[in-house]
Motif scaffolding. Structure first.
Motif, PDB file in Angstrom:
ATOM      1  N   ARG A  96     -31.366 -27.557  33.677  1.00 35.22           N
ATOM      2  CA  ARG A  96     -30.643 -28.673  33.070  1.00 35.22           C
ATOM      3  C   ARG A  96     -31.594 -29.570  32.285  1.00 35.22           C
ATOM      4  NH1 ARG A  96     -26.721 -31.816  32.107  1.00 35.22           N
ATOM      5  NH2 ARG A  96     -26.378 -33.917  32.846  1.00 35.22           N
ATOM      6  N   ASN A  97     -31.177 -29.934  31.070  1.00 40.31           N
ATOM      7  CA  ASN A  97     -31.889 -30.903  30.245  1.00 40.31           C
ATOM      8  C   ASN A  97     -30.993 -32.128  30.132  1.00 40.31           C
ATOM      9  OD1 ASN A  97     -33.089 -32.437  28.272  1.00 40.31           O
ATOM     10  ND2 ASN A  97     -32.890 -30.927  26.648  1.00 40.31           N
ATOM     11  N   PHE A 102     -36.213 -32.491  32.353  1.00 42.71           N
ATOM     12  CA  PHE A 102     -35.807 -31.095  32.474  1.00 42.71           C
ATOM     13  C   PHE A 102     -35.899 -30.736  33.945  1.00 42.71           C
ATOM     14  CE2 PHE A 102     -37.110 -26.596  32.718  1.00 42.71           C
ATOM     15  CZ  PHE A 102     -35.969 -26.022  32.178  1.00 42.71           C
ATOM     16  N   TYR A 103     -34.859 -30.128  34.492  1.00 43.42           N
ATOM     17  CA  TYR A 103     -34.799 -29.806  35.914  1.00 43.42           C
ATOM     18  C   TYR A 103     -34.590 -28.312  36.129  1.00 43.42           C
ATOM     19  CZ  TYR A 103     -33.850 -34.800  36.438  1.00 43.42           C
ATOM     20  OH  TYR A 103     -33.921 -36.171  36.388  1.00 43.42           O
ATOM     21  N   ILE A 104     -35.223 -27.782  37.150  1.00 45.16           N
ATOM     22  CA  ILE A 104     -34.934 -26.451  37.669  1.00 45.16           C
ATOM     23  C   ILE A 104     -34.568 -26.648  39.127  1.00 45.16           C
ATOM     24  CG2 ILE A 104     -35.807 -24.138  38.200  1.00 45.16           C
ATOM     25  CD1 ILE A 104     -37.740 -24.447  35.856  1.00 45.16           C
ATOM     26  N   SER A 105     -33.392 -26.176  39.518  1.00 42.69           N
ATOM     27  CA  SER A 105     -32.891 -26.351  40.876  1.00 42.69           C
ATOM     28  C   SER A 105     -32.192 -25.075  41.326  1.00 42.69           C
ATOM     29  CB  SER A 105     -31.886 -27.507  40.943  1.00 42.69           C
ATOM     30  OG  SER A 105     -32.435 -28.712  40.537  1.00 42.69           O
ATOM     31  N   GLU A 121     -39.247 -30.840  38.212  1.00 41.24           N
ATOM     32  CA  GLU A 121     -38.749 -31.865  37.306  1.00 41.24           C
ATOM     33  C   GLU A 121     -39.851 -32.207  36.319  1.00 41.24           C
ATOM     34  OE1 GLU A 121     -37.332 -36.538  37.243  1.00 41.24           O
ATOM     35  OE2 GLU A 121     -37.401 -35.481  39.148  1.00 41.24           O
ATOM     36  N   ILE A 122     -39.537 -32.165  35.042  1.00 39.15           N
ATOM     37  CA  ILE A 122     -40.491 -32.510  33.989  1.00 39.15           C
ATOM     38  C   ILE A 122     -39.907 -33.662  33.188  1.00 39.15           C
ATOM     39  CG2 ILE A 122     -41.709 -31.701  31.937  1.00 39.15           C
ATOM     40  CD1 ILE A 122     -41.404 -28.835  33.053  1.00 39.15           C
TER      41      ILE A 122
END
Length: 124
Positions: A96-97, A102-105, A121-122
């Motif tokens: 998700r942006n 920017f997330y990776i889950s 999380e960036i």
């Protein structure tokens, strides 16, 4: 009935399905040309909502947007834009942006929710 319609329910330039005399009713799926681009969407009773869009000018494909500017643009303001699944019964990896991060889950097995703490999380 199969009708040829544009995104305003006027008869021209596209293909849709309806069981009403005016050609469109809420829930109608349609495919139509729009300024030499191709749009696939549905009629919600007031307007056509785009779900997939091919931009002939840029040669791009959009999901959830009519302004794709890259080879593939996936847009959502409320959900992850991309998920990867290894099959039924397993959680999905979601990306998700939000515009600011920017997330990776991972998601639930059903895919109905994401983890509250992302794996990565960036900040943008």
């Amino acid at each position: 009935m199969i009708s040829f319609t544009d995104n305003t329910a006027n008869t021209k330039g596209g293909v849709g399905y309806s069981n009403t005399s005016n050609g469109l009713f809420a829930g109608t799926m349609n495919l139509y040309a729009q300024n030499s681009n191709l749009n696939f969407g549905y009629y919600n009773g007031a307007t056509t909502v785009s779900r997939a869009y091919i931009d002939n000018t840029y040669g791009t494909f959009g999901i959830g947007t009519t302004t794709p500017r890259f080879g593939l643009t996936i847009a959502s303001s409320t959900l992850p834009q991309l998920s990867l699944s290894a099959g039924a019964g397993l959680p999905q990896l979601v990306f998700r942006n939000t515009g600011s991060a920017f997330y990776i889950s991972t998601s639930t097995v059903e895919g109905t929710a994401t983890t509250s703490t992302p794996a990565l999380e960036i900040a943008l």
